[in-house]
Design a protein around this motif. Structure first.
Motif, PDB file in Angstrom:
ATOM      1  N   CYS A  40      49.580  37.712  52.566  1.00 51.83           N
ATOM      2  CA  CYS A  40      48.783  38.701  53.263  1.00 51.83           C
ATOM      3  C   CYS A  40      47.406  38.783  52.630  1.00 51.83           C
ATOM      4  CB  CYS A  40      49.468  40.071  53.203  1.00 51.83           C
ATOM      5  SG  CYS A  40      49.737  40.656  51.535  1.00 51.83           S
ATOM      6  N   ILE A  41      46.406  39.135  53.414  1.00 47.88           N
ATOM      7  CA  ILE A  41      45.052  39.339  52.925  1.00 47.88           C
ATOM      8  C   ILE A  41      44.918  40.811  52.577  1.00 47.88           C
ATOM      9  CG2 ILE A  41      42.612  39.226  53.488  1.00 47.88           C
ATOM     10  CD1 ILE A  41      43.978  36.526  53.193  1.00 47.88           C
ATOM     11  N   LEU A  42      44.527  41.064  51.348  1.00 46.81           N
ATOM     12  CA  LEU A  42      44.427  42.439  50.879  1.00 46.81           C
ATOM     13  C   LEU A  42      43.048  42.988  51.186  1.00 46.81           C
ATOM     14  CD1 LEU A  42      46.224  41.978  47.475  1.00 46.81           C
ATOM     15  CD2 LEU A  42      47.198  42.583  49.664  1.00 46.81           C
ATOM     16  N   SER A  43      42.956  44.289  51.281  1.00 45.66           N
ATOM     17  CA  SER A  43      41.699  44.907  51.677  1.00 45.66           C
ATOM     18  C   SER A  43      40.886  45.407  50.502  1.00 45.66           C
ATOM     19  CB  SER A  43      41.982  46.088  52.620  1.00 45.66           C
ATOM     20  OG  SER A  43      42.797  47.048  51.966  1.00 45.66           O
ATOM     21  N   ALA A  44      41.412  45.256  49.275  1.00 51.36           N
ATOM     22  CA  ALA A  44      40.679  45.771  48.123  1.00 51.36           C
ATOM     23  C   ALA A  44      39.327  45.096  48.006  1.00 51.36           C
ATOM     24  CB  ALA A  44      41.486  45.529  46.851  1.00 51.36           C
ATOM     25  N   CYS A  45      38.319  45.887  47.697  1.00 50.41           N
ATOM     26  CA  CYS A  45      36.974  45.331  47.558  1.00 50.41           C
ATOM     27  C   CYS A  45      36.391  45.886  46.285  1.00 50.41           C
ATOM     28  CB  CYS A  45      36.115  45.719  48.752  1.00 50.41           C
ATOM     29  SG  CYS A  45      34.453  45.072  48.682  1.00 50.41           S
ATOM     30  N   MET A  46      36.080  44.998  45.311  1.00 53.89           N
ATOM     31  CA  MET A  46      35.781  45.587  44.041  1.00 53.89           C
ATOM     32  C   MET A  46      34.428  45.372  43.450  1.00 53.89           C
ATOM     33  SD  MET A  46      37.689  43.852  40.892  1.00 53.89           S
ATOM     34  CE  MET A  46      36.445  43.113  39.987  1.00 53.89           C
ATOM     35  N   PRO A  47      33.716  44.354  43.503  1.00 54.18           N
ATOM     36  CA  PRO A  47      33.164  43.791  42.283  1.00 54.18           C
ATOM     37  C   PRO A  47      32.472  44.800  41.376  1.00 54.18           C
ATOM     38  CG  PRO A  47      31.855  43.164  44.174  1.00 54.18           C
ATOM     39  CD  PRO A  47      33.005  43.961  44.675  1.00 54.18           C
ATOM     40  N   GLN A  48      32.637  44.646  40.073  1.00 56.00           N
ATOM     41  CA  GLN A  48      32.018  45.574  39.133  1.00 56.00           C
ATOM     42  C   GLN A  48      30.544  45.249  38.912  1.00 56.00           C
ATOM     43  OE1 GLN A  48      34.748  44.792  35.931  1.00 56.00           O
ATOM     44  NE2 GLN A  48      33.181  43.784  34.760  1.00 56.00           N
ATOM     45  N   VAL A  49      30.162  43.992  39.143  1.00 52.83           N
ATOM     46  CA  VAL A  49      28.747  43.646  39.152  1.00 52.83           C
ATOM     47  C   VAL A  49      28.482  42.854  40.421  1.00 52.83           C
ATOM     48  CG1 VAL A  49      28.253  43.678  36.688  1.00 52.83           C
ATOM     49  CG2 VAL A  49      29.271  41.645  37.676  1.00 52.83           C
ATOM     50  N   SER A  50      27.472  43.265  41.185  1.00 55.67           N
ATOM     51  CA  SER A  50      27.191  42.624  42.457  1.00 55.67           C
ATOM     52  C   SER A  50      25.940  41.770  42.342  1.00 55.67           C
ATOM     53  CB  SER A  50      26.948  43.677  43.542  1.00 55.67           C
ATOM     54  OG  SER A  50      28.078  44.503  43.687  1.00 55.67           O
ATOM     55  N   PRO A  51      25.974  40.570  42.899  1.00 55.61           N
ATOM     56  CA  PRO A  51      24.781  39.739  42.836  1.00 55.61           C
ATOM     57  C   PRO A  51      23.676  40.289  43.717  1.00 55.61           C
ATOM     58  CG  PRO A  51      26.437  38.715  44.226  1.00 55.61           C
ATOM     59  CD  PRO A  51      27.070  39.915  43.598  1.00 55.61           C
ATOM     60  N   VAL A  52      22.440  40.044  43.322  1.00 55.87           N
ATOM     61  CA  VAL A  52      21.298  40.422  44.141  1.00 55.87           C
ATOM     62  C   VAL A  52      21.216  39.464  45.316  1.00 55.87           C
ATOM     63  CG1 VAL A  52      18.792  40.548  44.214  1.00 55.87           C
ATOM     64  CG2 VAL A  52      20.024  41.462  42.258  1.00 55.87           C
ATOM     65  N   GLU A 110      52.104  31.725  27.287  1.00 57.15           N
ATOM     66  CA  GLU A 110      50.981  32.286  26.530  1.00 57.15           C
ATOM     67  C   GLU A 110      49.694  32.341  27.346  1.00 57.15           C
ATOM     68  OE1 GLU A 110      50.417  31.211  22.458  1.00 57.15           O
ATOM     69  OE2 GLU A 110      52.489  30.563  22.224  1.00 57.15           O
ATOM     70  N   PRO A 111      49.685  33.099  28.444  1.00 56.01           N
ATOM     71  CA  PRO A 111      48.460  33.229  29.246  1.00 56.01           C
ATOM     72  C   PRO A 111      47.344  33.893  28.449  1.00 56.01           C
ATOM     73  CG  PRO A 111      50.050  34.904  29.860  1.00 56.01           C
ATOM     74  CD  PRO A 111      50.765  33.976  28.921  1.00 56.01           C
ATOM     75  N   GLN A 112      46.149  33.317  28.521  1.00 49.59           N
ATOM     76  CA  GLN A 112      45.019  33.824  27.745  1.00 49.59           C
ATOM     77  C   GLN A 112      43.951  34.501  28.593  1.00 49.59           C
ATOM     78  OE1 GLN A 112      44.783  33.521  24.161  1.00 49.59           O
ATOM     79  NE2 GLN A 112      46.931  33.077  24.560  1.00 49.59           N
ATOM     80  N   GLY A 113      43.974  34.285  29.919  1.00 45.68           N
ATOM     81  CA  GLY A 113      42.906  34.823  30.750  1.00 45.68           C
ATOM     82  C   GLY A 113      43.421  35.410  32.046  1.00 45.68           C
ATOM     83  N   VAL A 114      42.709  36.430  32.553  1.00 44.25           N
ATOM     84  CA  VAL A 114      43.055  37.034  33.834  1.00 44.25           C
ATOM     85  C   VAL A 114      41.766  37.512  34.494  1.00 44.25           C
ATOM     86  CG1 VAL A 114      43.511  39.304  32.781  1.00 44.25           C
ATOM     87  CG2 VAL A 114      44.494  38.756  35.018  1.00 44.25           C
ATOM     88  N   ALA A 115      41.717  37.396  35.828  1.00 40.56           N
ATOM     89  CA  ALA A 115      40.565  37.859  36.599  1.00 40.56           C
ATOM     90  C   ALA A 115      41.054  38.337  37.954  1.00 40.56           C
ATOM     91  CB  ALA A 115      39.549  36.729  36.776  1.00 40.56           C
ATOM     92  N   THR A 116      40.223  39.138  38.646  1.00 36.89           N
ATOM     93  CA  THR A 116      40.535  39.577  40.010  1.00 36.89           C
ATOM     94  C   THR A 116      39.372  39.206  40.916  1.00 36.89           C
ATOM     95  OG1 THR A 116      39.613  41.780  39.580  1.00 36.89           O
ATOM     96  CG2 THR A 116      41.973  41.495  39.254  1.00 36.89           C
ATOM     97  N   ASP A 117      39.659  39.076  42.232  1.00 37.00           N
ATOM     98  CA  ASP A 117      38.573  38.812  43.171  1.00 37.00           C
ATOM     99  C   ASP A 117      38.355  40.031  44.049  1.00 37.00           C
ATOM    100  OD1 ASP A 117      40.480  38.785  45.228  1.00 37.00           O
ATOM    101  OD2 ASP A 117      40.496  36.601  45.425  1.00 37.00           O
ATOM    102  N   ILE A 118      37.413  39.921  44.995  1.00 35.00           N
ATOM    103  CA  ILE A 118      37.026  41.091  45.785  1.00 35.00           C
ATOM    104  C   ILE A 118      38.112  41.494  46.782  1.00 35.00           C
ATOM    105  CG2 ILE A 118      34.569  40.660  45.521  1.00 35.00           C
ATOM    106  CD1 ILE A 118      34.556  39.425  48.298  1.00 35.00           C
ATOM    107  N   ARG A 119      39.092  40.641  47.013  1.00 34.17           N
ATOM    108  CA  ARG A 119      40.204  40.978  47.910  1.00 34.17           C
ATOM    109  C   ARG A 119      41.424  41.510  47.169  1.00 34.17           C
ATOM    110  NH1 ARG A 119      37.563  36.589  49.723  1.00 34.17           N
ATOM    111  NH2 ARG A 119      36.811  36.626  51.875  1.00 34.17           N
ATOM    112  N   GLY A 120      41.350  41.542  45.853  1.00 34.34           N
ATOM    113  CA  GLY A 120      42.446  42.089  45.078  1.00 34.34           C
ATOM    114  C   GLY A 120      43.434  41.075  44.562  1.00 34.34           C
ATOM    115  N   TYR A 121      43.196  39.782  44.807  1.00 36.85           N
ATOM    116  CA  TYR A 121      44.058  38.761  44.239  1.00 36.85           C
ATOM    117  C   TYR A 121      43.795  38.619  42.741  1.00 36.85           C
ATOM    118  CZ  TYR A 121      45.289  37.308  48.972  1.00 36.85           C
ATOM    119  OH  TYR A 121      45.763  37.280  50.260  1.00 36.85           O
ATOM    120  N   ILE A 122      44.793  38.121  42.036  1.00 35.01           N
ATOM    121  CA  ILE A 122      44.724  37.995  40.578  1.00 35.01           C
ATOM    122  C   ILE A 122      44.825  36.516  40.212  1.00 35.01           C
ATOM    123  CG2 ILE A 122      45.752  38.739  38.401  1.00 35.01           C
ATOM    124  CD1 ILE A 122      47.203  40.680  40.914  1.00 35.01           C
ATOM    125  N   TYR A 123      43.993  36.120  39.255  1.00 34.40           N
ATOM    126  CA  TYR A 123      43.956  34.739  38.785  1.00 34.40           C
ATOM    127  C   TYR A 123      44.345  34.731  37.310  1.00 34.40           C
ATOM    128  CZ  TYR A 123      41.304  34.015  43.074  1.00 34.40           C
ATOM    129  OH  TYR A 123      40.915  33.975  44.388  1.00 34.40           O
TER     130      TYR A 123
END
Length: 308
Positions: free
Chosen positions: A12-24, A138-151
Motif C-alpha cells: 500500500c502507498i502510505l500518506s505520511a508526508c514528512m521531510p524534516q529539511v525541504s529542498p529549495v 547488525e543493522p547500522q542505518g535507518v531512514a524514512t521517506d516522504i511516504r512513510g516507508y523505512i529503509y
C-alpha cells in the motif's frame, strides 16, 4: 541496472508526508562559502546515529549506553529513551535513528538484530523488523521517506531493505559485489536512495526502483575520496554530507556528486553520523570523543533563495 538482485513487493502507498529539511525549489542553489564551528555537546558514551526534528531537538543513538538521548538545540539533555536489554523498549548497541511525519522514531537496534519503533505521541514501543522471517544482521542505518516507508542498512547482510511501518518488505537491494558493509542510507524528496557503501569506500546513488544511478568516490584521502564512509545526510539545498570516518572529516558533495567542501578535521576524531537542521546547523557525532560537534554552514544567499 545493478548486478545482483532487486526484489520488489507491491504494497500500500502510505500518506505520511514528512521531510524534516525541504529542498529549495525553482531557484539555483547558492554558493557554499565555508563552515564555522559553533560548540560541542558533551556527555555521551559512544554517540552513533543522530537525527534532528523540526523544532531543533536531537535524537542520538548512544551506542555505549544502549539508550536514545534527546537534547534540545542548546545541547541540554531533555530525556533518555530505553535501556540495555533485549525486550521491547530495550536496546543493545543502538546504531541509528530516524523520524517520520507521525512522530515515530525508528531505532536500528544493532546488537539485537532488529528495528524498533517508538511513538513520541503514544510513548509505546514495537518491533518492526527482526522478529519475523525477515532477519537482520547488525543493522547500522535507518531512514524514512516522504511516504512513510523505512529503509534499513542491513550491514552484515550487505543489503538495503525497504519496508512499510508494519515491517512488510517492499524492496530488497543487494547481491554479491553490490554493497560491502553498508553503514548508512538516506532518501531525498525525489525518492533517490543514497548508500554509504562503507567496505567499498564509496557512495552509491540509486533511483526509486533500486537501479544504480551513480557511484561516487574510491578509497583515498583526496577530494571526493573516502575511507570507511559512514553517516550520510543532505541540507535544504540538496547538497550531500558524508561522515568520512577514516579521514576524520565531513565531505560535502553537490546533488550530482561534485566535490564542494570538507571540514571538521581539527575537531573530529571518529565521525559516525551527520544531521542538518533548517538553519544549516550541522551536528556530527564523534564516537571516540563521546560528543557531538556543531558547525554552521555559510552560504552566499543569492537573490530569490530563501528558507521555506
Amino acid at each position: 541496472m545493478i548486478r545482483g538482485f532487486i526484489c520488489v513487493i507491491c504494497g500500500c502507498i502510505l500518506s505520511a508526508c514528512m521531510p524534516q529539511v525541504s529542498p529549495v525549489r525553482n531557484a539555483p542553489p547558492p554558493r557554499l562559502m565555508g563552515t564555522s564551528h559553533i560548540f560541542t555537546i558533551a556527555g555521551f558514551s559512544k554517540p552513533a546515529g543522530v537525527t534532528v526534528d523540526g523544532d531543533g531537538y536531537l535524537y542520538v543513538a548512544d551506542h555505549g549506553k544502549s539508550e536514545i538521548i534527546v537534547v534540545n538545540s542548546d545541547g541540554k539533555r531533555v530525556e533518555s529513551i530505553g535501556r540495555f536489554g533485549w525486550r521491547e523498549g530495550e536496546f543493545d548497541r543502538p546504531a541509528d535513528v530516524a523520524l517520520d511525519a507521525q512522530l515515530r522514531l525508528y531505532i536500528a537496534d544493532s546488537g539485537n538484530n532488529r528495528l524498533q519503533r517508538f511513538s513520541l505521541v503514544n510513548r509505546d514501543f514495537g518491533t518492526v523488523v527482526g522478529s519475523t522471517a525477515l532477519l537482520l544482521n547488525e543493522p547500522q542505518g535507518v531512514a524514512t521517506d516522504i511516504r512513510g516507508y523505512i529503509y534499513i542498512a542491513d550491514t552484515w547482510n550487505h543489503r538495503i531493505l525497504k519496508v512499510d511501518p508494519l515491517g512488510r518488505l517492499q524492496m530488497e537491494i543487494g547481491g554479491p559485489g553490490l554493497f560491502s558493509r553498508p553503514q548508512s542510507v538516506m532518501v531525498d524528496a525525489s525518492d533517490n536512495i543514497y548508500v554509504s557503501d562503507t567496505g567499498n569506500h564509496r557512495i552509491q546513488k540509486l533511483d526509486f526502483s533500486g537501479s544504480q544511478v551513480a557511484i561516487w568516490g574510491e578509497e583515498g584521502t583526496g577530494k571526493g575520496q573516502f575511507r570507511n564512509p559512514a553517516g550520510i545526510s543532505h541540507d535544504r539545498f540538496r547538497n550531500i554530507y558524508i561522515a568520512d570516518q577514516g579521514n576524520h572529516r565531513i565531505q560535502v558533495l553537490s546533488p550530482d556528486g561534485g566535490y564542494l567542501a570538507e571540514f571538521g578535521q581539527q575537531f573530529l576524531d571518529d565521525p559516525v553520523d551527520v544531521a542538518i537542521d533548517r538553519d544549516l546547523h550541522v551536528y556530527v557525532t564523534d564516537m571516540s570523543a563521546g560528543d557531538i560537534e556543531v558547525f554552521r554552514m555559510i552560504y552566499e544567499m543569492a537573490e530569490g533563495v530563501r528558507k521555506e
